[in-house]
Motif scaffolding. Structure first.
Motif, mmCIF file in Angstrom:
data_model
loop_
_atom_site.group_PDB
_atom_site.id
_atom_site.type_symbol
_atom_site.label_atom_id
_atom_site.label_comp_id
_atom_site.label_asym_id
_atom_site.label_seq_id
_atom_site.Cartn_x
_atom_site.Cartn_y
_atom_site.Cartn_z
ATOM 1 N N ALA A 170 0.815 -1.219 0.000
ATOM 2 C CA ALA A 170 0.000 0.000 0.000
ATOM 3 C C ALA A 170 0.847 1.267 0.000
ATOM 4 N N GLY A 171 2.163 1.114 0.067
ATOM 5 C CA GLY A 171 3.048 2.272 0.111
ATOM 6 C C GLY A 171 2.945 3.065 1.390
ATOM 7 N N ARG A 172 2.606 2.380 2.489
ATOM 8 C CA ARG A 172 2.405 3.089 3.756
ATOM 9 C C ARG A 172 3.719 3.265 4.504
ATOM 10 N N THR A 173 3.973 4.469 4.918
ATOM 11 C CA THR A 173 5.150 4.782 5.721
ATOM 12 C C THR A 173 4.754 5.549 6.979
ATOM 13 N N ASP A 174 3.441 5.603 7.251
ATOM 14 C CA ASP A 174 2.920 6.405 8.354
ATOM 15 C C ASP A 174 3.054 5.661 9.682
ATOM 16 N N GLY A 175 3.952 6.108 10.522
ATOM 17 C CA GLY A 175 4.050 5.617 11.894
ATOM 18 C C GLY A 175 4.277 4.124 12.007
ATOM 19 N N SER A 176 3.996 3.623 13.191
ATOM 20 C CA SER A 176 4.157 2.198 13.470
ATOM 21 C C SER A 176 2.800 1.517 13.471
ATOM 22 N N HIS A 177 2.817 0.212 13.320
ATOM 23 C CA HIS A 177 1.588 -0.579 13.288
ATOM 24 C C HIS A 177 1.506 -1.403 14.565
ATOM 25 N N LYS A 178 0.487 -1.137 15.377
ATOM 26 C CA LYS A 178 0.343 -1.813 16.664
ATOM 27 C C LYS A 178 -0.184 -3.231 16.482
ATOM 28 N N VAL A 179 0.398 -4.180 17.215
ATOM 29 C CA VAL A 179 -0.090 -5.553 17.227
ATOM 30 C C VAL A 179 -0.554 -5.893 18.637
ATOM 31 N N VAL A 180 -1.833 -6.242 18.757
ATOM 32 C CA VAL A 180 -2.469 -6.625 20.020
ATOM 33 C C VAL A 180 -2.747 -8.123 19.960
ATOM 34 N N VAL A 181 -2.356 -8.854 20.994
ATOM 35 C CA VAL A 181 -2.551 -10.300 21.014
ATOM 36 C C VAL A 181 -3.270 -10.692 22.307
ATOM 37 N N TYR A 182 -4.332 -11.475 22.173
ATOM 38 C CA TYR A 182 -4.968 -12.062 23.344
ATOM 39 C C TYR A 182 -4.181 -13.294 23.783
ATOM 40 N N LEU A 183 -4.098 -13.500 25.087
ATOM 41 C CA LEU A 183 -3.439 -14.682 25.649
ATOM 42 C C LEU A 183 -4.377 -15.315 26.665
ATOM 43 N N LEU A 184 -4.848 -16.522 26.376
ATOM 44 C CA LEU A 184 -5.713 -17.245 27.307
ATOM 45 C C LEU A 184 -4.909 -17.610 28.541
ATOM 46 N N ALA A 185 -5.403 -17.241 29.718
ATOM 47 C CA ALA A 185 -4.638 -17.435 30.949
ATOM 48 C C ALA A 185 -5.555 -17.873 32.087
ATOM 49 N N ALA A 186 -5.005 -18.728 32.941
ATOM 50 C CA ALA A 186 -5.741 -19.187 34.119
ATOM 51 C C ALA A 186 -4.775 -19.266 35.289
ATOM 52 N N THR A 187 -5.255 -18.924 36.457
ATOM 53 C CA THR A 187 -4.453 -19.012 37.663
ATOM 54 C C THR A 187 -5.351 -19.474 38.806
ATOM 55 N N GLY A 188 -4.729 -19.922 39.874
ATOM 56 C CA GLY A 188 -5.508 -20.366 41.027
ATOM 57 C C GLY A 188 -5.974 -21.802 40.904
ATOM 58 N N ALA A 189 -6.940 -22.166 41.730
ATOM 59 C CA ALA A 189 -7.420 -23.545 41.797
ATOM 60 C C ALA A 189 -7.984 -24.009 40.461
ATOM 61 N N GLY A 190 -7.551 -25.210 40.038
ATOM 62 C CA GLY A 190 -8.069 -25.801 38.808
ATOM 63 C C GLY A 190 -7.642 -25.100 37.534
ATOM 64 N N ALA A 191 -6.556 -24.312 37.601
ATOM 65 C CA ALA A 191 -6.154 -23.514 36.446
ATOM 66 C C ALA A 191 -5.858 -24.376 35.228
#
Length: 291
Positions: A200-221
Motif C-alpha cells: 500500500a506504500g504506507r510509511t505512516d508511523g508504526s503498526h500496533k499488534v495486540v494479542v490475546y493470551l488465554l490465561a488461568a491461575t488459582g485452583a483448577g487452572a
C-alpha cells in the motif's frame, strides 16, 4: 514497554461490568477489553459505560463486526467516544463470526472486500474527510462527521487468516490477533503486516499488534485452561495459553512481546470464578514482571 491488559468476557452478565471496570481503574490496569460477541453485550454501549465509570483505564472493543454496522454509524459512535474520553478508547473492527453473521442475515459474500471498504471509509471519516464512495458493500454520498475526533485516532482490525492479516497492514492502524496465536504466529503476522504496508506504500508511523493470551491461575487452572482450548479446537496445540502463577503468566507474555506483540491482553477462561480477582492478579502480580 509492553502494554498489559485483561478481557471482560461477555459470558458475564452486563451488570457485572461496573465492579470489574472500577477495580481495573483502582488497581492501575492499563487496558480492559470488551467483546461484541453475538448475542451478548453490545460493544459501544458497554465501552461507553466503562469509560464513564473510570478515570484512567483505557477501554478496548475487539471487535465490532462490520457486517452488522453501517460504516457511518461506526464512525459516529467511535468519534463520540474519542471526543468524550480522549486517549482512552480503542476500537477494532473485524469480519465477525460468519455463522453468527448468517443468523442475522448479514453474511457477506466477500468478507475481505467488505472489511477493506469499511476500513478505508472509517479511517477517512474519523480523519475528518468528506467521503463519497460506491463500493460493493460500502456506499456513501457526501458524508462527513459534524464531530470528528479532535486529533488522529487509531483504527484496529482483527485478523486470523493470512489474507486478512495482510489487509490490516494495508488499511488499518493496528492488528488484533486471537488467543489462538502462538509466538511464531505473531512473527508470521508481523511479516504479513509489513507486506501489506509495503504493497500500500504506507510509511505512516508504526503498526500496533495486540494479542490475546488465554490465561488461568488459582485452583483448577490447568483443567480450566485445557477445557477452553479444547472448546476452541486448539486443545493439542503447543504454545497456546498459560496456566500458573504470576511468573508463569509473565513468561508467556514476554514470549509474545519478543515475537512482536505491542500489547498482550490476558483472556480469562470462560468459567473464570473470580473476574475481579483476575484483573487484580494481572495488574498487581503480572505487570511488575513484564518489562
Amino acid at each position: 514497554m509492553t502494554t498489559l491488559g485483561a478481557v471482560f468476557r461477555p459470558q458475564l452478565a452486563p451488570e457485572r461490568l461496573r465492579s470489574v471496570v472500577r477495580l481495573a481503574d483502582d488497581v492501575g490496569l492499563e487496558e480492559l477489553w470488551l467483546w461484541e460477541d453475538c448475542f451478548r453485550e453490545g460493544g459501544i454501549s458497554t465501552a461507553a459505560a466503562a469509560l464513564a465509570w473510570t478515570e484512567r483505564v483505557r477501554v478496548g472493543v475487539g471487535l465490532l463486526p462490520v457486517p452488522l454496522r453501517n460504516v457511518a454509524v461506526t464512525a459516529m459512535e467511535a468519534a463520540s467516544l474519542h471526543r468524550m474520553f480522549p486517549g482512552r478508547a480503542i476500537l477494532g473492527v473485524g469480519h465477525g463470526v460468519q455463522d453468527w453473521m448468517g443468523q442475522v442475515g448479514a453474511r457477506a459474500g466477500s468478507p475481505l472486500t467488505l472489511l477493506r471498504e469499511h476500513l478505508v471509509a472509517l479511517r477517512a471519516l474519523l480523519g475528518g474527510e468528506r467521503v463519497t464512495t460506491e463500493g460493493r458493500y460500502v456506499r456513501l454520498d457526501d458524508v462527513a462527521l459534524d464531530w470528528p475526533p479532535r486529533g488522529p485516532v487509531e483504527v484496529l482490525a482483527g485478523a486470523t487468516g493470512p489474507r486478512t492479516v495482510r489487509l490490516t497492514g494495508e488499511a488499518a492502524d493496528g492488528t488484533v490477533l486471537t488467543a489462538d496465536t502462538s509466538p511464531e504466529g505473531v512473527r508470521q503476522a508481523r511479516r504479513l503486516i509489513e507486506e501489506g504496508r509495503a504493497a500500500a506504500g504506507r510509511t505512516d508511523g508504526s503498526h500496533k499488534v495486540v494479542v490475546y493470551l488465554l490465561a488461568a491461575t488459582g485452583a483448577g487452572a490447568d483443567e480450566r485452561l485445557r477445557a477452553d482450548l479444547v472448546a476452541e479446537g486448539a486443545g493439542g496445540e503447543a504454545d497456546l495459553g498459560v496456566a500458573g502463577d504470576a511468573e508463569a503468566v509473565a513468561k508467556a507474555v514476554r514470549r509474545l512481546a519478543e515475537a512482536g506483540a505491542d500489547s498482550v491482553i490476558l483472556q480469562p477462561t470462560s468459567d473464570e470464578p473470580d473476574p475481579e480477582g483476575f484483573v487484580r492478579f494481572v495488574a498487581e502480580e503480572v505487570r511488575p514482571l513484564v518489562p
